[in-house]
Scaffold this motif. Sequence first.
Motif, PDB file in Angstrom:
ATOM      1  N   THR A 167      22.770  56.751  49.736  1.00 28.41           N
ATOM      2  CA  THR A 167      23.693  55.843  50.418  1.00 28.41           C
ATOM      3  C   THR A 167      23.018  54.856  51.344  1.00 28.41           C
ATOM      4  O   THR A 167      23.630  53.869  51.722  1.00 28.41           O
ATOM      5  CB  THR A 167      24.705  56.625  51.269  1.00 28.41           C
ATOM      6  OG1 THR A 167      23.994  57.290  52.327  1.00 28.41           O
ATOM      7  CG2 THR A 167      25.481  57.609  50.438  1.00 28.41           C
TER       8      THR A 167
ATOM      9  N   GLU B 295      33.742  59.125  56.716  1.00 29.03           N
ATOM     10  CA  GLU B 295      34.675  58.549  55.737  1.00 29.03           C
ATOM     11  C   GLU B 295      33.939  57.969  54.536  1.00 29.03           C
ATOM     12  O   GLU B 295      34.376  58.131  53.390  1.00 29.03           O
ATOM     13  CB  GLU B 295      35.544  57.480  56.402  1.00 29.03           C
ATOM     14  CG  GLU B 295      36.511  58.014  57.446  1.00 29.03           C
ATOM     15  CD  GLU B 295      35.865  58.317  58.806  1.00 29.03           C
ATOM     16  OE1 GLU B 295      36.526  58.972  59.632  1.00 29.03           O
ATOM     17  OE2 GLU B 295      34.692  57.933  59.042  1.00 29.03           O
ATOM     18  N   GLN B 296      32.827  57.284  54.782  1.00 23.10           N
ATOM     19  CA  GLN B 296      32.045  56.723  53.685  1.00 23.10           C
ATOM     20  C   GLN B 296      31.460  57.821  52.805  1.00 23.10           C
ATOM     21  O   GLN B 296      31.498  57.732  51.576  1.00 23.10           O
ATOM     22  CB  GLN B 296      30.924  55.835  54.228  1.00 23.10           C
ATOM     23  CG  GLN B 296      31.412  54.534  54.824  1.00 23.10           C
ATOM     24  CD  GLN B 296      30.310  53.807  55.579  1.00 23.10           C
ATOM     25  OE1 GLN B 296      29.561  54.400  56.350  1.00 23.10           O
ATOM     26  NE2 GLN B 296      30.219  52.492  55.350  1.00 23.10           N
TER      27      GLN B 296
ATOM     28  N   GLY C  74      32.587  60.876  52.379  1.00 22.78           N
ATOM     29  CA  GLY C  74      33.677  61.482  51.617  1.00 22.78           C
ATOM     30  C   GLY C  74      34.119  60.619  50.457  1.00 22.78           C
ATOM     31  O   GLY C  74      34.301  61.110  49.336  1.00 22.78           O
ATOM     32  N   ARG C  75      34.282  59.315  50.707  1.00 19.13           N
ATOM     33  CA  ARG C  75      34.732  58.391  49.664  1.00 19.13           C
ATOM     34  C   ARG C  75      33.707  58.294  48.539  1.00 19.13           C
ATOM     35  O   ARG C  75      34.055  58.383  47.356  1.00 19.13           O
ATOM     36  CB  ARG C  75      35.000  57.007  50.264  1.00 19.13           C
ATOM     37  CG  ARG C  75      35.453  55.969  49.236  1.00 19.13           C
ATOM     38  CD  ARG C  75      35.667  54.597  49.850  1.00 19.13           C
ATOM     39  NE  ARG C  75      34.568  54.120  50.676  1.00 19.13           N
ATOM     40  CZ  ARG C  75      33.399  53.646  50.213  1.00 19.13           C
ATOM     41  NH1 ARG C  75      33.181  53.593  48.910  1.00 19.13           N
ATOM     42  NH2 ARG C  75      32.461  53.235  51.037  1.00 19.13           N
ATOM     43  N   ILE C  76      32.443  58.107  48.882  1.00 18.60           N
ATOM     44  CA  ILE C  76      31.398  57.962  47.867  1.00 18.60           C
ATOM     45  C   ILE C  76      31.249  59.254  47.063  1.00 18.60           C
ATOM     46  O   ILE C  76      31.083  59.223  45.843  1.00 18.60           O
ATOM     47  CB  ILE C  76      30.060  57.534  48.505  1.00 18.60           C
ATOM     48  CG1 ILE C  76      30.192  56.151  49.144  1.00 18.60           C
ATOM     49  CG2 ILE C  76      28.937  57.529  47.463  1.00 18.60           C
ATOM     50  CD1 ILE C  76      29.025  55.779  50.058  1.00 18.60           C
ATOM     51  N   SER C  77      31.349  60.390  47.726  1.00 14.67           N
ATOM     52  CA  SER C  77      31.250  61.678  47.030  1.00 14.67           C
ATOM     53  C   SER C  77      32.323  61.800  45.970  1.00 14.67           C
ATOM     54  O   SER C  77      32.068  62.258  44.857  1.00 14.67           O
ATOM     55  CB  SER C  77      31.375  62.832  48.027  1.00 14.67           C
ATOM     56  OG  SER C  77      30.323  62.828  48.946  1.00 14.67           O
ATOM     57  N   LEU C  78      33.534  61.388  46.306  1.00 12.10           N
ATOM     58  CA  LEU C  78      34.647  61.451  45.362  1.00 12.10           C
ATOM     59  C   LEU C  78      34.469  60.432  44.237  1.00 12.10           C
ATOM     60  O   LEU C  78      34.579  60.771  43.059  1.00 12.10           O
ATOM     61  CB  LEU C  78      35.963  61.194  46.097  1.00 12.10           C
ATOM     62  CG  LEU C  78      37.229  61.301  45.255  1.00 12.10           C
ATOM     63  CD1 LEU C  78      37.398  62.710  44.703  1.00 12.10           C
ATOM     64  CD2 LEU C  78      38.435  60.900  46.094  1.00 12.10           C
ATOM     65  N   GLU C  79      34.160  59.194  44.600  1.00  8.15           N
ATOM     66  CA  GLU C  79      34.019  58.121  43.596  1.00  8.15           C
ATOM     67  C   GLU C  79      32.904  58.400  42.601  1.00  8.15           C
ATOM     68  O   GLU C  79      33.020  58.079  41.424  1.00  8.15           O
ATOM     69  CB  GLU C  79      33.761  56.782  44.292  1.00  8.15           C
ATOM     70  CG  GLU C  79      34.955  56.225  45.019  1.00  8.15           C
ATOM     71  CD  GLU C  79      34.626  54.970  45.832  1.00  8.15           C
ATOM     72  OE1 GLU C  79      33.445  54.551  45.862  1.00  8.15           O
ATOM     73  OE2 GLU C  79      35.557  54.428  46.443  1.00  8.15           O
TER      74      GLU C  79
ATOM     75  N   LEU D 185      37.506  65.871  55.550  1.00 10.40           N
ATOM     76  CA  LEU D 185      37.577  64.761  54.596  1.00 10.40           C
ATOM     77  C   LEU D 185      37.187  65.222  53.194  1.00 10.40           C
ATOM     78  O   LEU D 185      37.820  64.847  52.206  1.00 10.40           O
ATOM     79  CB  LEU D 185      36.680  63.612  55.052  1.00 10.40           C
ATOM     80  CG  LEU D 185      37.047  62.965  56.383  1.00 10.40           C
ATOM     81  CD1 LEU D 185      35.963  62.002  56.831  1.00 10.40           C
ATOM     82  CD2 LEU D 185      38.391  62.278  56.300  1.00 10.40           C
TER      83      LEU D 185
ATOM     84  N   ASN E  12      39.774  65.655  49.823  1.00 11.24           N
ATOM     85  CA  ASN E  12      39.453  65.036  48.539  1.00 11.24           C
ATOM     86  C   ASN E  12      39.162  66.067  47.448  1.00 11.24           C
ATOM     87  O   ASN E  12      38.709  65.708  46.362  1.00 11.24           O
ATOM     88  CB  ASN E  12      38.270  64.081  48.687  1.00 11.24           C
ATOM     89  CG  ASN E  12      38.652  62.796  49.382  1.00 11.24           C
ATOM     90  OD1 ASN E  12      39.709  62.227  49.115  1.00 11.24           O
ATOM     91  ND2 ASN E  12      37.810  62.335  50.284  1.00 11.24           N
TER      92      ASN E  12
END
Length: 138
Positions: free
Chosen positions: A42, A49-50, A52-57, A82, A86
């Motif tokens: 990353t 938040e970033q 968590g979002r990147i892990s999911l995406e 977070l 997700n």
Amino acid sequence: MNDTGQRRIRVLLAKPGLDGHDQGAKIVARAMMDAGFEVIYTGLRQTPEQVGRISLEEDVDVIALSSMAGSHLPFCRKLKPLLEENGLQDKLWLIGGNLPAQDHDALRELGFKGIFPTGSKLDAIVAYIRENVREHVA
């Protein structure tokens, strides 16, 4: 896919918060790539938040943090809910870096199974991931 037809283990490697030291993270990322893992690095100064979002995406198998700045416990306390929101609680959560021994139990309680303080062997990190990621077969 790797040479045996298995899906490669996908690792997110993140640098949390204001930590501006990423030389160690880059060395770990290279060791993971050399071991055949797919690594999503990353870069510096990521928020919970970033991560968590990147892990999911990115649909990763491993969520790894590299922390040298001493803010690992507050960051991990914010990240845990977070990741759970997700549906990422079944992923392997790792953390490495400047991690005082007195913080290890708190990190484990937060869900970080692999704890690799400064000086940990690269082979040990790779072996731990291989042994603990079950979802890497095609």
